[in-house]
Design a protein around this motif. Structure first.
Motif, short mmCIF file in Angstrom:
data_model
loop_
_atom_site.label_atom_id
_atom_site.label_comp_id
_atom_site.label_asym_id
_atom_site.label_seq_id
_atom_site.Cartn_x
_atom_site.Cartn_y
_atom_site.Cartn_z
N TYR A 9 0.89 -1.06 0.04
CA TYR A 9 0.16 -0.07 -0.15
C TYR A 9 0.98 1.43 0.04
O TYR A 9 0.46 2.49 -0.60
CB TYR A 9 -0.78 -0.13 1.22
CG TYR A 9 -1.47 1.39 1.49
CD1 TYR A 9 -0.92 2.15 2.63
CD2 TYR A 9 -2.60 1.73 0.74
CE1 TYR A 9 -1.64 3.54 2.64
CE2 TYR A 9 -3.31 2.90 0.96
CZ TYR A 9 -2.57 3.83 1.98
OH TYR A 9 -3.18 5.16 2.15
N ASN A 10 1.98 1.21 0.79
CA ASN A 10 2.94 2.59 0.58
C ASN A 10 3.34 2.95 -0.72
O ASN A 10 3.66 4.12 -0.87
CB ASN A 10 4.19 2.11 1.58
CG ASN A 10 3.69 1.92 3.04
OD1 ASN A 10 2.76 2.63 3.62
ND2 ASN A 10 4.57 0.77 3.63
N SER A 20 -0.03 4.78 -2.12
CA SER A 20 -0.72 5.69 -1.04
C SER A 20 -1.27 6.93 -1.76
O SER A 20 -2.08 7.58 -1.23
CB SER A 20 0.02 5.78 0.25
OG SER A 20 1.21 6.52 -0.07
N ARG A 74 -6.52 0.17 -1.47
CA ARG A 74 -6.75 1.31 -0.51
C ARG A 74 -7.80 1.08 0.38
O ARG A 74 -7.76 1.34 1.57
CB ARG A 74 -6.78 2.51 -1.34
CG ARG A 74 -5.56 3.29 -1.92
CD ARG A 74 -5.95 4.46 -2.92
NE ARG A 74 -4.71 4.94 -3.26
CZ ARG A 74 -4.64 6.22 -4.25
NH1 ARG A 74 -5.89 6.91 -4.35
NH2 ARG A 74 -3.68 6.52 -4.67
N TYR A 120 -7.04 -1.28 3.15
CA TYR A 120 -6.20 -0.71 4.10
C TYR A 120 -6.76 0.11 4.94
O TYR A 120 -6.45 -0.09 6.04
CB TYR A 120 -4.95 0.12 3.21
CG TYR A 120 -3.76 0.73 4.15
CD1 TYR A 120 -3.92 1.83 4.88
CD2 TYR A 120 -2.72 -0.12 4.33
CE1 TYR A 120 -2.96 2.43 5.54
CE2 TYR A 120 -1.56 0.42 5.39
CZ TYR A 120 -1.71 1.46 6.00
OH TYR A 120 -0.72 1.84 6.76
N SER A 128 -6.49 5.70 8.97
CA SER A 128 -5.59 6.02 7.74
C SER A 128 -6.61 7.23 7.22
O SER A 128 -7.84 7.41 7.15
CB SER A 128 -5.43 5.04 6.84
OG SER A 128 -5.41 5.55 5.45
N THR A 134 -6.25 8.36 3.99
CA THR A 134 -6.52 8.00 2.54
C THR A 134 -8.02 7.80 2.11
O THR A 134 -8.65 7.08 3.04
CB THR A 134 -5.79 6.71 2.30
OG1 THR A 134 -4.28 7.05 2.75
CG2 THR A 134 -5.70 6.69 0.75
#
Length: 537
Positions: free
Chosen positions: A453-454, A457, A495, A498, A505, A507
């Motif tokens: 995911y990093n 992101s 996303r 996550y 998060s 995001t």
């Protein structure tokens, strides 16, 4: 002419104006001589400037200048493309000059060598492909149906014999669609053989048949024999893991280009030892283009000089993982280790592909013991039916699937960090993400999936990942394009996953993602990017 023959690529680049004048003069001599019945002008036979052009035309810059920008007078009302001029000149010379003319073999050989260089560049292929008369004559020469007279004149070593040059032209201008269909048919036959082999293995055989070792092919210029020998000796230390194909071992007699083509086709990985000698050799160029463009093989460029590669090869290698040996006497140990790691990576990738094929086949395999229902068909009739159906598609050979299937697991009842590779594959399927992407990423567990995911992101990061993986996807799927919305589906799903795993998060999973066509930085990416290196970014 002497100046042109003695010029190096660097000198051609540094003294462009002077070299342009030389090229214009050489081409003008060819044009003027072609108007003469004796093919001579100002004391020169047409073969003399042609031989010099063969030497120079292997460089990208000189080839493009001669074919597109040369300042010459064609002595005709309507100027024709220079490629068309060379085609017409070859056809006219071959048909009008008598067989006993001592200059015929030399002149035709030079012209076919020039056409070979032209055929190696995609932007000029179409003009060669569209001329049926040329294709017919090239095929005749390539198949050795003409009666060649040996030339009584000195032929430089950089000029290949006419038959080999014709075979190179024929390979490059062949119908790519027919070649693709041929490869597809071969894939069907390979898969059919795999099925029959697996069915035979499922019987009561006490031992498994010995598996065929993968093959590593080395493509190199004979001017780099010493480096090639060192590399061959290092690879030979692992002869129990893979075979090594090299021309000095397999091309001692017979149809050399046919054997080389078979060696490339059978190879799992092709190592190309790149140097100035390699760039100047049309045979080497042919091997690279055939492996990379036609057969889509896993190619590892091995640079052994500091020189920048010419445009024709730079455009192919810019996205490939490569090794550069700055020291060749002996080869650097660290670089050798890097090369071995790349070979292992690509061989592992090929093994995974084979495993995927077997899984797909096993999903439709029949029981080890199968008795067909009784039928009134006689053995003779049955034999005739089998012969008639021998060319049917694979699904007509494979019987109905077994009813045992693996039960689907509710992924939301299982912690993501506890997911295994099968769970990750199920997640890809449930989110309707391309299965080819699942194979490409090859996540081992849920932790790897979340850690990735990093890399996506932000939109900027995801755009970079799309550029990398679209290239890898195309390479691994015979040129198919990974459409932006297909990658977006994967990014959006990850996303969302996550956020559900980490509610803190910030995001937004539903934020639209727009992929641009911005160029990548000049870093060297592997054809199949390593997830471990990406996750650390």
């Amino acid at each position: 002419m002497t100046l042109a023959l003695l010029s190096t690529p660097e000198e051609i680049k540094q003294h462009r104006k002077r070299m342009n004048d030389v090229l214009d003069e050489l081409l003008q001599i060819v044009i003027d001589a072609s108007q003469s019945e004796e093919y001579r002008v100002d004391g020169f036979h047409i073969s003399e400037p042609l031989i010099v052009l063969v030497r120079l035309i292997c460089y990208d810059r000189t080839l493009d200048y001669i074919l597109q920008h040369a300042q010459v007078d064609f002595c005709e009302e309507k100027e024709e493309p220079t490629v068309k001029f060379f085609i017409d000149l070859f056809l006219k010379y071959y048909s009008t000059v008598k067989e006993d003319d001592p200059m015929k073999v030399l002149t035709c050989t030079a012209l076919v060598n020039i056409l070979w260089s032209v055929s190696l560049r995609p932007q000029y292929k179409e003009e060669l492909q569209s001329d049926e008369e040329l294709k017919k004559l090239i095929e005749q020469i390539a198949n050795g149906k003409q009666d060649d007279q040996p030339s009584t004149y000195y032929v430089p070593r950089y000029i290949e014999n006419i038959q080999k040059a014709a075979q190179g032209v024929l390979c490059n201008i062949s119908d790519l669609q027919k070649e693709s269909e041929k490869l597809e048919r071969q894939n069907v036959l390979d898969l059919r053989a795999l099925v029959l082999n697996m069915m035979s293995e499922s019987a009561d055989s006490p031992t498994d048949p010995k598996q065929r070792k993968p093959s590593i092919m080395i493509s190199y210029s004979h001017g780099d024999n010493e480096v090639c020998t060192q590399l061959y000796n290092e690879l030979e230390k692992r002869h129990e893991e893979f075979d090594i194909w090299i021309d000095r071992k397999y091309c001692k007699t017979g149809y050399l280009w046919g054997k080389i083509a078979d060696g490339i086709a059978d190879a799992s990985v092709v190592l190309c030892i790149l140097s100035q000698k390699y760039y100047e050799s049309k045979s080497c160029q042919q091997e690279f283009v055939y492996a990379h463009d036609h057969l889509k093989k896993q190619v590892i460029p091995v640079f052994i000089e500091q020189d920048k590669p010419p445009g024709w090869i730079a455009i192919h290698t810019c996205m490939l993982k490569y090794v550069r040996f700055r020291q060749t006497q002996p080869l650097e140990g660290k670089k050798l280790s890097e090369l071995m790691e790349m070979i292992d990576e690509y061989l592992s990738l090929n093994n995974r592909k084979d495993d995927e094929k077997k899984k797909n086949v096993m999903a439709h395999t029949c029981p080890a013991h199968y008795e067909p229902p009784p039928s009134a068909t006689t053995p003779t009739a049955t034999s005739n039916v089998m012969k008639k159906d021998s060319n049917l598609e694979l699904e007509h050979i494979i019987t109905r699937p077994t009813t045992t299937t693996k039960p689907t697991i509710n992924l939301f009842e299982k912690p993501i960090r506890a997911w295994k590779s099968d769970d990750v594959a199920q997640w890809f399927q449930q989110n309707r993400i391309l299965p080819e992407l699942c194979v490409l990423y090859d996540f081992d567990d849920g932790s790897e999936l979340l850690n990735y995911y990093n890399n996506i992101s932000t939109d900027e990061k995801s755009n970079t990942q799309y550029q990398i993986y679209s290239q890898a996807y195309s390479q691994e799927n015979n040129g198919k394009i990974l459409l932006p919305h297909q990658f977006t589906r994967f990014v959006t799903a990850l996303r969302k996953l996550y956020i559900e795993h980490d509610p803190k998060s910030e995001t937004t999973a539903t934020q639209p993602i727009i992929y641009t066509s911005s160029k990548l930085s000049q870093r060297n990416y592997s054809r199949i990017p390593r997830r471990s290196s990406l996750s650390k970014a």
